[in-house]
Design a protein around this motif. Structure first.
Motif, short mmCIF file in Angstrom:
data_model
loop_
_atom_site.label_atom_id
_atom_site.label_comp_id
_atom_site.label_asym_id
_atom_site.label_seq_id
_atom_site.Cartn_x
_atom_site.Cartn_y
_atom_site.Cartn_z
N LEU A 135 0.83 -1.20 0.00
CA LEU A 135 0.00 0.00 0.00
C LEU A 135 0.87 1.26 0.00
O LEU A 135 0.57 2.25 -0.69
CB LEU A 135 -0.92 -0.02 1.23
CG LEU A 135 -1.97 1.08 1.33
CD1 LEU A 135 -2.94 1.00 0.15
CD2 LEU A 135 -2.74 0.95 2.64
N ARG A 136 1.96 1.25 0.75
CA ARG A 136 2.85 2.41 0.80
C ARG A 136 3.53 2.65 -0.55
O ARG A 136 3.70 3.80 -0.97
CB ARG A 136 3.92 2.21 1.88
CG ARG A 136 3.39 2.28 3.30
CD ARG A 136 4.49 1.98 4.31
NE ARG A 136 5.54 2.98 4.27
CZ ARG A 136 5.57 4.08 5.00
NH1 ARG A 136 4.58 4.31 5.85
NH2 ARG A 136 6.56 4.94 4.91
N GLN A 137 3.91 1.58 -1.23
CA GLN A 137 4.67 1.72 -2.48
C GLN A 137 3.79 2.05 -3.68
O GLN A 137 4.20 2.79 -4.58
CB GLN A 137 5.44 0.42 -2.75
CG GLN A 137 6.52 0.11 -1.73
CD GLN A 137 7.06 -1.30 -1.88
OE1 GLN A 137 7.05 -1.86 -2.96
NE2 GLN A 137 7.53 -1.88 -0.78
N THR A 138 2.59 1.48 -3.73
CA THR A 138 1.76 1.61 -4.93
C THR A 138 0.47 2.39 -4.71
O THR A 138 -0.19 2.75 -5.69
CB THR A 138 1.39 0.22 -5.46
OG1 THR A 138 0.51 -0.44 -4.53
CG2 THR A 138 2.64 -0.65 -5.66
N GLY A 139 0.11 2.61 -3.44
CA GLY A 139 -1.16 3.27 -3.17
C GLY A 139 -2.36 2.34 -3.27
O GLY A 139 -3.50 2.79 -3.18
N GLN A 140 -2.10 1.04 -3.48
CA GLN A 140 -3.18 0.07 -3.59
C GLN A 140 -2.78 -1.23 -2.90
O GLN A 140 -1.60 -1.49 -2.68
CB GLN A 140 -3.51 -0.25 -5.05
CG GLN A 140 -4.04 0.91 -5.87
CD GLN A 140 -4.43 0.45 -7.26
OE1 GLN A 140 -5.10 -0.57 -7.44
NE2 GLN A 140 -4.00 1.19 -8.26
N TRP A 141 -3.80 -2.04 -2.58
CA TRP A 141 -3.56 -3.43 -2.25
C TRP A 141 -3.71 -4.19 -3.56
O TRP A 141 -4.82 -4.54 -3.98
CB TRP A 141 -4.56 -3.93 -1.21
CG TRP A 141 -4.26 -3.44 0.17
CD1 TRP A 141 -3.07 -3.49 0.82
CD2 TRP A 141 -5.18 -2.82 1.09
NE1 TRP A 141 -3.17 -2.94 2.08
CE2 TRP A 141 -4.46 -2.53 2.27
CE3 TRP A 141 -6.54 -2.49 1.05
CZ2 TRP A 141 -5.04 -1.94 3.38
CZ3 TRP A 141 -7.12 -1.90 2.13
CH2 TRP A 141 -6.39 -1.61 3.29
N LEU A 142 -2.59 -4.43 -4.23
CA LEU A 142 -2.63 -5.12 -5.51
C LEU A 142 -3.07 -6.56 -5.35
O LEU A 142 -3.51 -7.19 -6.30
CB LEU A 142 -1.26 -5.06 -6.18
CG LEU A 142 -0.73 -3.65 -6.46
CD1 LEU A 142 0.67 -3.71 -7.05
CD2 LEU A 142 -1.69 -2.91 -7.39
N GLN A 143 -2.92 -7.10 -4.14
CA GLN A 143 -3.45 -8.40 -3.78
C GLN A 143 -4.46 -8.19 -2.66
O GLN A 143 -4.26 -7.35 -1.79
CB GLN A 143 -2.33 -9.34 -3.31
CG GLN A 143 -1.17 -9.48 -4.27
CD GLN A 143 -1.53 -10.25 -5.52
OE1 GLN A 143 -2.55 -10.93 -5.56
NE2 GLN A 143 -0.70 -10.17 -6.54
N PRO A 144 -5.56 -8.91 -2.67
CA PRO A 144 -6.61 -8.66 -1.65
C PRO A 144 -6.16 -9.04 -0.25
O PRO A 144 -5.40 -9.99 -0.05
CB PRO A 144 -7.78 -9.54 -2.14
CG PRO A 144 -7.14 -10.60 -2.95
CD PRO A 144 -5.94 -9.98 -3.60
N VAL A 145 -6.65 -8.30 0.72
CA VAL A 145 -6.28 -8.50 2.12
C VAL A 145 -7.56 -8.56 2.95
O VAL A 145 -8.45 -7.72 2.81
CB VAL A 145 -5.40 -7.34 2.63
CG1 VAL A 145 -4.95 -7.60 4.06
CG2 VAL A 145 -4.21 -7.12 1.72
N ASP A 148 -19.71 -3.65 -5.04
CA ASP A 148 -20.71 -4.63 -5.44
C ASP A 148 -20.50 -5.08 -6.88
O ASP A 148 -20.76 -6.24 -7.22
CB ASP A 148 -22.11 -4.05 -5.27
CG ASP A 148 -22.51 -3.88 -3.81
OD1 ASP A 148 -21.82 -4.45 -2.94
OD2 ASP A 148 -23.51 -3.18 -3.54
N ALA A 149 -20.04 -4.17 -7.72
CA ALA A 149 -19.85 -4.50 -9.14
C ALA A 149 -18.56 -5.26 -9.39
O ALA A 149 -18.43 -5.94 -10.41
CB ALA A 149 -19.86 -3.21 -9.98
N GLU A 150 -17.60 -5.15 -8.46
CA GLU A 150 -16.29 -5.79 -8.65
C GLU A 150 -15.96 -6.64 -7.43
O GLU A 150 -15.08 -6.31 -6.64
CB GLU A 150 -15.21 -4.72 -8.85
CG GLU A 150 -15.45 -3.82 -10.04
CD GLU A 150 -14.47 -2.66 -10.10
OE1 GLU A 150 -13.55 -2.60 -9.24
OE2 GLU A 150 -14.62 -1.80 -10.98
N PRO A 151 -16.65 -7.76 -7.23
CA PRO A 151 -16.36 -8.60 -6.06
C PRO A 151 -14.97 -9.22 -6.16
O PRO A 151 -14.43 -9.43 -7.24
CB PRO A 151 -17.45 -9.67 -6.12
CG PRO A 151 -17.83 -9.75 -7.57
CD PRO A 151 -17.70 -8.33 -8.08
N VAL A 152 -14.40 -9.51 -5.00
CA VAL A 152 -13.08 -10.14 -4.95
C VAL A 152 -13.24 -11.63 -5.21
O VAL A 152 -14.03 -12.31 -4.55
CB VAL A 152 -12.42 -9.91 -3.57
CG1 VAL A 152 -11.15 -10.74 -3.44
CG2 VAL A 152 -12.10 -8.44 -3.38
#
Length: 402
Positions: free
Chosen positions: A226-236, A389-393
Motif C-alpha cells: 500500500l505504501r509503495q503503490t497506493g493500492q492493495w494489488l493483492q486482496p487483504v 458490489d460491481a467488482e467482487p473479490v
C-alpha cells in the motif's frame, strides 16, 4: 485480486483441482494411508496440481476443462453401460474412446513441487492477536535477512548464499499457505546450487508460532504494498478480532459481522464521524492505551483489544508508528475483504480511496445489483459501495481458490 466476470469458469476449474485433491487427501487419511503432520493430513507426493500457470495460459486451462468434462461424460456412459445390458458393449466402447479423444493438457502446466504441508490450512483465521505475536517473532528471527519492511535488505542479506526474496512483493500470494508454513519450519534450498537459502526454525517455533509468523508477513507485505503503490494489488482480509456491540450483546467476534459492510475507524483527534445505515461502524481501541482520543458516538460496535489497532496498522503500512493510524477509516465488503481506506484528513470518501479494485480493463459484473448504478450518482461512500458490489473479490492464491 478482483477478477473480471468472464474468468468465472477458470475459478470453477481451479476450485475443482483444489477440492478434488483435498478430498483425496482426506480419504487417504481416513483409511490410514497417510499420517497426520502438525495436526493435519500430510500430502504424500512430491508434486501436486495447481493452477498458477492456468491463470496465464488460457489455452491449457480450456484443454483441461474440456478433458475433465469428457472424463465425467465417460463415467456417466460407463455407468449406463452397466445398467443397460442391451447396449452395454457400445456404451463401454464409447466410454473407452472418450478419454482418448480428450485434449489432455501439458502436465508441466499444472504440476508443481509440493511439500508434506501443501494442503495444510492456517488455524489462526488471520486473527489480530496472531498477527501481533507473529510480528514480534519476525523482528526476532527474520529482520536480519529480510529487513524491517520485508523487502529483503536486512543487514545480513548480502552474506546469504541467495539474496532474500522481497516479501513485500507478490511472493506470499503466489505460494500456498501450507508450503510457506513448511519452509518457515524446515527452510529452503536453492534449486540450482542445492545450498541452503533459508534456515528452518522448527527447533525454535511451534506450529502455532509458524502460522502466526506467516500472518504477520502477510500483514507487513500488504502494508508495504500500500505504501509503495497506493493500492492493495493483492486482496487483504480484515484481521479477525473480538467486538462488543451495544445493540447486539450476542456479538462477540468480528466473524459475527460477516455478510455486512463494515466501516472500521481508528479514532483520531478532531474526528466526528456520523452514523450511516449503509455500514456497520466498528471503532478500534487505541494500541497505545491513549484514552484522550475521542469516543466514536457513531460506532455500532467496539473492538476493545489493542491488538486490532496494531494489526491494522501493519496492514495499512504503519508498522513503525502504529499511532499514525489514528483518524484512518476502512471499508470492508460483505465477504470480509478490506476494500477502501480514507486518510485521517479526508473530508469525505473519494473513488481513489478504493485501494483494492479490479484490473483497469475489467468491466463491471453484469450480475451487479441494478441499484449499484444509481448509487454512483450519490455521495462518495455510495460510489464506493457501487464499485465494491460491481467488482467482487475472487481470490486465487498459490493456484488455489480461497
Amino acid at each position: 485480486m478482483t477478477t473480471p466476470p468472464d474468468a468465472l469458469w477458470l475459478q470453477w476449474l481451479l476450485g475443482v483441482l483444489q477440492s478434488g485433491q483435498a478430498a483425496l487427501l482426506q480419504a487417504l487419511h481416513a483409511v490410514g494411508l497417510v499420517p497426520a503432520l502438525y495436526g493435519q493430513p500430510a500430502w504424500p507426493w512430491a508434486s501436486r496440481l495447481a493452477g498458477d500457470t492456468l491463470l496465464f495460459d488460457l489455452g491449457q486451462a480450456r484443454r483441461l476443462a474440456l478433458t475433465l468434462g469428457l472424463l465425467v461424460l465417460a463415467l456417466v456412459v460407463a455407468a449406463l453401460g452397466l445398467l443397460w445390458r442391451r447396449r452395454r458393449v457400445w456404451l463401454v466402447v464409447v466410454a473407452g474412446l472418450l478419454p482418448l479423444l480428450a485434449p489432455w493438457p501439458q502436465w508441466e502446466a499444472i504440476r508443481v513441487a509440493a511439500t508434506p504441508a501443501s494442503f495444510h490450512v492456517s488455524p489462526t483465521g488471520f486473527e489480530a492477536g496472531a498477527i501481533v505475536r507473529g510480528h514480534q517473532l519476525y523482528r526476532q528471527l527474520c529482520v536480519d535477512c529480510h529487513g524491517a519492511d520485508g523487502r529483503g535488505h536486512g543487514p545480513l542479506a548480502a552474506q546469504q548464499a541467495v539474496w532474500p526474496p522481497n516479501l513485500a512483493g507478490p511472493l506470499l500470494w503466489r505460494r500456498a499457505d501450507g508450503d510457506l508454513f513448511w519452509h518457515v519450519l524446515h527452510g529452503m534450498r536453492d534449486a540450482r546450487s542445492g545450498q541452503p537459502s533459508m534456515p528452518g526454525f522448527a527447533d525454535r517455533l511451534s506450529a502455532d508460532d509458524a502460522w502466526a509468523l506467516i500472518d504477520a508477513m502477510k500483514a507487513l507485505a500488504a502494508g508495504q504494498m500500500l505504501r509503495q503503490t497506493g493500492q492493495w494489488l493483492q486482496p487483504v482480509r480484515l484481521p479477525a478480532f473480538a467486538v462488543r456491540c451495544a445493540g447486539a450483546p450476542g456479538r462477540q467476534s468480528g466473524a459475527a459481522l460477516l455478510g455486512q459492510r463494515l466501516r472500521v475507524i481508528a479514532p483520531g483527534a478532531g474526528q466526528v464521524p456520523t452514523p450511516d445505515p449503509r455500514v456497520v461502524t466498528v471503532a478500534l481501541a487505541p494500541a497505545s492505551g491513549n484514552t484522550d482520543l475521542p469516543h466514536v458516538d457513531a460506532a455500532d460496535c467496539e473492538a476493545p483489544q489493542a491488538d486490532a489497532w496494531r494489526a491494522l496498522a501493519l496492514v495499512a503500512g504503519n508498522a513503525d508508528d502504529p499511532g499514525a493510524l489514528a483518524g484512518t477509516q476502512f471499508i470492508v465488503d460483505r465477504e470480509g475483504w478490506l476494500r477502501a481506506r480514507a486518510a485521517p484528513d479526508a473530508a469525505d470518501w473519494q473513488e481513489d480511496d478504493l485501494v483494492c479494485r479490479a484490473p483497469s480493463d475489467a468491466s463491471p459484473s453484469p450480475s451487479a445489483p441494478a441499484s449499484a448504478t444509481r448509487l454512483t450518482a450519490l455521495d462518495g461512500l455510495g460510489s464506493l459501495i457501487a464499485r465494491m458490489d460491481a467488482e467482487p473479490v475472487r481470490y486465487v492464491k498459490g493456484g488455489l481458490v480461497h
